[in-house]
Write a protein that holds these residues in place. Structure first.
Motif, PDB file in Angstrom:
ATOM      1  N   ALA A 120      32.538  43.270  52.490  1.00  9.67           N
ATOM      2  CA  ALA A 120      33.588  44.286  52.466  1.00  9.67           C
ATOM      3  C   ALA A 120      34.814  43.785  51.701  1.00  9.67           C
ATOM      4  O   ALA A 120      35.375  44.500  50.863  1.00  9.67           O
ATOM      5  CB  ALA A 120      33.967  44.672  53.897  1.00  9.67           C
ATOM      6  N   ASN A 121      35.251  42.554  51.997  1.00  7.72           N
ATOM      7  CA  ASN A 121      36.398  41.994  51.287  1.00  7.72           C
ATOM      8  C   ASN A 121      36.103  41.837  49.801  1.00  7.72           C
ATOM      9  O   ASN A 121      36.971  42.089  48.944  1.00  7.72           O
ATOM     10  CB  ASN A 121      36.771  40.631  51.880  1.00  7.72           C
ATOM     11  N   TYR A 122      34.885  41.415  49.470  1.00  9.09           N
ATOM     12  CA  TYR A 122      34.543  41.185  48.066  1.00  9.09           C
ATOM     13  C   TYR A 122      34.548  42.488  47.283  1.00  9.09           C
ATOM     14  O   TYR A 122      35.102  42.554  46.177  1.00  9.09           O
ATOM     15  CB  TYR A 122      33.171  40.520  47.972  1.00  9.09           C
ATOM     16  N   ILE A 123      33.921  43.543  47.826  1.00  2.00           N
ATOM     17  CA  ILE A 123      33.850  44.814  47.097  1.00  2.00           C
ATOM     18  C   ILE A 123      35.235  45.386  46.885  1.00  2.00           C
ATOM     19  O   ILE A 123      35.598  45.792  45.769  1.00  2.00           O
ATOM     20  CB  ILE A 123      32.948  45.807  47.858  1.00  2.00           C
ATOM     21  N   ARG A 124      36.052  45.421  47.948  1.00  5.86           N
ATOM     22  CA  ARG A 124      37.412  45.964  47.792  1.00  5.86           C
ATOM     23  C   ARG A 124      38.219  45.130  46.804  1.00  5.86           C
ATOM     24  O   ARG A 124      38.894  45.670  45.918  1.00  5.86           O
ATOM     25  CB  ARG A 124      38.107  46.013  49.155  1.00  5.86           C
ATOM     26  N   ILE A 129      39.274  44.836  39.030  1.00  2.00           N
ATOM     27  CA  ILE A 129      38.849  45.557  37.826  1.00  2.00           C
ATOM     28  C   ILE A 129      39.912  46.543  37.383  1.00  2.00           C
ATOM     29  O   ILE A 129      40.257  46.628  36.192  1.00  2.00           O
ATOM     30  CB  ILE A 129      37.512  46.285  38.093  1.00  2.00           C
ATOM     31  N   VAL A 130      40.472  47.294  38.338  1.00  3.16           N
ATOM     32  CA  VAL A 130      41.484  48.296  38.004  1.00  3.16           C
ATOM     33  C   VAL A 130      42.745  47.634  37.433  1.00  3.16           C
ATOM     34  O   VAL A 130      43.281  48.070  36.405  1.00  3.16           O
ATOM     35  CB  VAL A 130      41.821  49.140  39.248  1.00  3.16           C
ATOM     36  N   VAL A 172      46.054  46.658  32.918  1.00  2.06           N
ATOM     37  CA  VAL A 172      47.022  45.822  32.197  1.00  2.06           C
ATOM     38  C   VAL A 172      46.528  45.521  30.784  1.00  2.06           C
ATOM     39  O   VAL A 172      47.313  45.529  29.823  1.00  2.06           O
ATOM     40  CB  VAL A 172      47.272  44.512  32.982  1.00  2.06           C
ATOM     41  N   SER A 173      45.236  45.285  30.626  1.00  2.00           N
ATOM     42  CA  SER A 173      44.689  45.003  29.294  1.00  2.00           C
ATOM     43  C   SER A 173      44.802  46.224  28.388  1.00  2.00           C
ATOM     44  O   SER A 173      45.195  46.100  27.217  1.00  2.00           O
ATOM     45  CB  SER A 173      43.218  44.569  29.411  1.00  2.00           C
ATOM     46  N   CYS A 174      44.457  47.406  28.917  1.00  2.00           N
ATOM     47  CA  CYS A 174      44.598  48.641  28.119  1.00  2.00           C
ATOM     48  C   CYS A 174      46.039  48.843  27.682  1.00  2.00           C
ATOM     49  O   CYS A 174      46.314  49.154  26.507  1.00  2.00           O
ATOM     50  CB  CYS A 174      44.110  49.842  28.917  1.00  2.00           C
ATOM     51  N   LEU A 175      46.979  48.685  28.620  1.00  2.00           N
ATOM     52  CA  LEU A 175      48.393  48.874  28.294  1.00  2.00           C
ATOM     53  C   LEU A 175      48.853  47.864  27.246  1.00  2.00           C
ATOM     54  O   LEU A 175      49.558  48.224  26.290  1.00  2.00           O
ATOM     55  CB  LEU A 175      49.230  48.748  29.573  1.00  2.00           C
ATOM     56  N   GLY A 209      38.309  44.687  31.801  1.00  2.00           N
ATOM     57  CA  GLY A 209      38.299  44.944  33.236  1.00  2.00           C
ATOM     58  C   GLY A 209      36.931  44.710  33.850  1.00  2.00           C
ATOM     59  O   GLY A 209      36.806  44.081  34.909  1.00  2.00           O
ATOM     60  N   LEU A 210      35.877  45.182  33.190  1.00  2.00           N
ATOM     61  CA  LEU A 210      34.527  45.000  33.715  1.00  2.00           C
ATOM     62  C   LEU A 210      34.067  43.554  33.629  1.00  2.00           C
ATOM     63  O   LEU A 210      33.162  43.140  34.369  1.00  2.00           O
ATOM     64  CB  LEU A 210      33.541  45.897  32.956  1.00  2.00           C
TER      65      LEU A 210
END
Length: 357
Positions: free
Chosen positions: A210-214, A220-221, A226-229, A247-248
């Motif tokens: 649960a901690n890993y997925i969140r 990723i977000v 930040v990279s896109c910006l 991000g991915l």
């Protein structure tokens, strides 16, 4: 030799709980190997349910019923997902097509630069070496183009499967969240009575996964955003596409950051050459990677069991080769599962040894 094996077996599997844990692991592995692809929608639904369970629990604590809380979270999650897809998908798709169209120009520019090396460094680089390298590279590029074309045709066949995912997965996520306690009780009834070690490992892995997925979704977000910006502000071509790739890339620790650096550097080099803008971009990209590895990851995964980098790389290679994308995504939790099982068996062996002493 047989006596050594017998003592090891008695030490590790004299407890019925340890035997039940081993049987459960073997049965689960066989089921995933045989029916893993068939059960992939269920696995995807379980991943999303893990991600959304925390806000549902928080709404429950606030006095909202689980059914209403589940419906509220599902509506918000669906709305955010649709908005993100509507905004990102057209831009990323368009930039992907443009990059595919300009790839021959990028390759030609790289070849022209490589062909100048024999003139600049005649003592180290010979013309025939460059020609051999170029011939091999052109063959690989041709093969890659054919594979991309075949992949695009095969993806059309999978449209029906995608529609099934879009319908079935949200329904399964809703019922998994709404009737979580019912499913947990059902699974508990199926487990054997000798399940002390199974419960110990299960509780630890439930928290870890649960901690890993969140944490991974948040990482990723943040890294992708930040990279896109950064790329947009620096006027880099294909900024959104490259930002999404960055991000991915955090899905694959260590390896992902190294691999995604190549398209970022190639696009920047093709656009600006060896110039100040190129180095500014690479410095900004390095800062993003450094902040991700040294600040963001420790904050998001502070509760995760620490694993040696070598174990993480081995887990990524092994589980990625076994189950593809999802094997890579769950490489760290699966490696943590292996560690938890080894720890449980080791502690059990120590208790047995102390008891016999």
């Amino acid at each position: 030799m047989l006596s050594v094996f017998r003592r090891w077996y008695q030490r590790k599997f004299s407890d019925p709980d340890a035997v039940m844990l081993l049987l459960l692991i073997l049965i689960s592995t066989v089921v995933l190997l045989i029916w893993g692809k068939m059960m992939m929608p269920v696995i995807v639904a379980a991943i999303i349910a893990y991600l959304l369970d925390w806000p549902v629990v928080q709404l429950e604590k606030a006095g909202i019923g689980r059914s209403i809380g589940t419906a509220t979270v599902m509506v918000l999650f669906s709305a955010v997902s649709i908005i993100a897809l509507v905004i990102l998908l057209p831009i990323v798709s368009k930039q992907s097509v443009n990059l595919m169209q300009e790839t021959p120009q990028i390759v030609a520019s790289a070849q022209n630069w490589v062909l100048t090396l024999p003139e600049k460094y005649p003592r180290y680089v010979q013309v025939y070496q460059i020609e051999n390298i170029m011939a091999g590279l052109n063959e690989k590029i041709g093969a890659l183009g054919e594979s991309l074309i075949s992949l695009s045709f095969s993806s059309l066949v999978n449209v029906a499967a995608l529609l099934i995912y879009l319908i079935l997965v949200p329904l399964m996520v809703f019922f998994m969240l709404k009737d979580k306690n019912f499913f947990l009780q059902t699974v508990s009834k199926l487990l054997p009575n000798e399940r002390r070690l199974i419960t110990q490992v299960g509780n630890e892995m439930n928290t870890q996964i649960a901690n890993y997925i969140r944490g991974k979704v948040i990482e990723i977000v943040i890294v992708g955003g930040v990279s896109c910006l950064t790329f947009v502000l620096m006027d880099l071509r294909y900024a959104m596409l490259l930002g999404v790739l960055v991000g991915l890339s955090v899905l694959i620790p260590y390896i992902g950051a190294a691999v995604v650096t190549i398209p970022v550097a190639v696009v920047a080099l093709f656009q600006w050459g060896i110039s100040a803008e190129f180095w500014y971009l690479m410095i900004a990209y390095s800062i993003i990677q450094a902040l991700d590895g040294n600040l963001l990851v420790p904050l998001l995964f502070s509760e995760a069991v620490s694993l040696h980098p070598l174990y993480i790389i081995i887990a990524v290679l092994f589980f990625g080769g076994l189950w593809g994308f999802w094997g890579v995504f769950f490489a760290i939790p699966l490696a943590t599962l292996v560690k938890a099982v080894i720890t449980a068996w080791s502690s059990e062996s120590s208790q047995v040894k102390e008891g016999t002493a």
